[in-house]
Design a protein around this motif. Sequence first.
Motif, PDB file in Angstrom:
ATOM      1  N   SER A  14       0.951  -1.115  -0.063  1.00 25.73           N
ATOM      2  CA  SER A  14       0.183  -0.105  -0.049  1.00 25.73           C
ATOM      3  C   SER A  14       0.556   1.270   0.081  1.00 25.73           C
ATOM      4  N   GLY A  15       2.032   1.067   0.431  1.00 24.13           N
ATOM      5  CA  GLY A  15       2.768   2.394   0.756  1.00 24.13           C
ATOM      6  C   GLY A  15       2.617   3.263   1.854  1.00 24.13           C
ATOM      7  N   LYS A  16       1.834   2.748   2.623  1.00 28.18           N
ATOM      8  CA  LYS A  16       1.592   3.620   3.912  1.00 28.18           C
ATOM      9  C   LYS A  16       2.554   3.898   4.864  1.00 28.18           C
ATOM     10  N   PHE A  17       3.522   2.801   5.010  1.00 31.48           N
ATOM     11  CA  PHE A  17       4.899   2.799   5.618  1.00 31.48           C
ATOM     12  C   PHE A  17       5.992   2.602   4.516  1.00 31.48           C
ATOM     13  N   ASN A  18       6.321   3.507   3.810  1.00 31.47           N
ATOM     14  CA  ASN A  18       7.270   3.168   2.617  1.00 31.47           C
ATOM     15  C   ASN A  18       8.620   3.750   2.813  1.00 31.47           C
ATOM     16  N   ASN A  19       8.857   4.369   4.101  1.00 33.34           N
ATOM     17  CA  ASN A  19      10.131   4.629   4.437  1.00 33.34           C
ATOM     18  C   ASN A  19      11.103   3.237   4.640  1.00 33.34           C
ATOM     19  N   GLN A  20      12.426   3.455   4.487  1.00 33.68           N
ATOM     20  CA  GLN A  20      13.361   2.451   4.523  1.00 33.68           C
ATOM     21  C   GLN A  20      13.150   1.524   5.999  1.00 33.68           C
ATOM     22  N   PHE A  21      13.187   2.331   6.919  1.00 34.73           N
ATOM     23  CA  PHE A  21      13.245   1.662   8.385  1.00 34.73           C
ATOM     24  C   PHE A  21      11.960   0.839   8.728  1.00 34.73           C
ATOM     25  N   SER A  22      10.619   1.313   8.225  1.00 31.51           N
ATOM     26  CA  SER A  22       9.546   0.640   8.299  1.00 31.51           C
ATOM     27  C   SER A  22       9.425  -0.432   7.584  1.00 31.51           C
ATOM     28  N   LYS A  23       9.919  -0.185   6.276  1.00 36.00           N
ATOM     29  CA  LYS A  23       9.969  -1.638   5.405  1.00 36.00           C
ATOM     30  C   LYS A  23      10.838  -2.494   5.912  1.00 36.00           C
ATOM     31  N   ASN A  24      11.831  -2.177   6.411  1.00 35.26           N
ATOM     32  CA  ASN A  24      12.818  -3.433   6.885  1.00 35.26           C
ATOM     33  C   ASN A  24      12.228  -4.200   7.896  1.00 35.26           C
ATOM     34  N   ILE A  25      11.445  -3.347   8.850  1.00 30.66           N
ATOM     35  CA  ILE A  25      11.036  -4.063  10.007  1.00 30.66           C
ATOM     36  C   ILE A  25       9.778  -5.063   9.516  1.00 30.66           C
ATOM     37  N   LEU A  26       8.849  -4.479   8.376  1.00 32.90           N
ATOM     38  CA  LEU A  26       7.831  -5.179   8.092  1.00 32.90           C
ATOM     39  C   LEU A  26       8.251  -6.686   7.278  1.00 32.90           C
ATOM     40  N   GLU A  27       9.231  -6.459   6.598  1.00 34.83           N
ATOM     41  CA  GLU A  27       9.990  -7.427   5.861  1.00 34.83           C
ATOM     42  C   GLU A  27      10.825  -8.619   6.700  1.00 34.83           C
ATOM     43  N   ASN A  28      11.548  -8.084   7.544  1.00 36.57           N
ATOM     44  CA  ASN A  28      12.264  -8.798   8.519  1.00 36.57           C
ATOM     45  C   ASN A  28      12.043  -9.313   9.707  1.00 36.57           C
ATOM     46  N   GLY A  29      10.900  -8.636  10.423  1.00 37.94           N
ATOM     47  CA  GLY A  29      10.595  -8.444  11.576  1.00 37.94           C
ATOM     48  C   GLY A  29      11.280  -7.686  12.665  1.00 37.94           C
ATOM     49  N   ALA A  30      10.869  -7.601  13.742  1.00 38.01           N
ATOM     50  CA  ALA A  30      11.451  -7.118  14.998  1.00 38.01           C
ATOM     51  C   ALA A  30      12.509  -7.745  15.676  1.00 38.01           C
ATOM     52  N   LYS A  31      13.589  -6.999  15.734  1.00 39.92           N
ATOM     53  CA  LYS A  31      14.881  -7.652  16.419  1.00 39.92           C
ATOM     54  C   LYS A  31      14.939  -7.416  17.753  1.00 39.92           C
ATOM     55  N   ASN A  32      14.152  -6.281  18.538  1.00 37.14           N
ATOM     56  CA  ASN A  32      14.435  -5.836  19.887  1.00 37.14           C
ATOM     57  C   ASN A  32      12.939  -5.465  20.272  1.00 37.14           C
TER      58      ASN A  32
END
Length: 54
Positions: A14-32
């Motif tokens: 959808s592009g609602k959270f399209n910055n690199q930081f948010s996209k990385n969390i959505l693709e790889n999951g939360a690490k902490n």
Amino acid sequence: MKKEIDWTKELIESGKFNNQFSKNILENGAKNYMLEIYMGYMYSRWRKIRELTK
């Protein structure tokens, strides 16, 4: 029978959270813990966008 919805893929597309930081969390999951809180924020925003809140 309920259809399973992948909310992370839907948000990425959808592009609602399209910055690199948010996209990385959505693709790889939360690490902490703090990233898990941010992911919960994105999930609640997605629920509001989809009008799934009560």
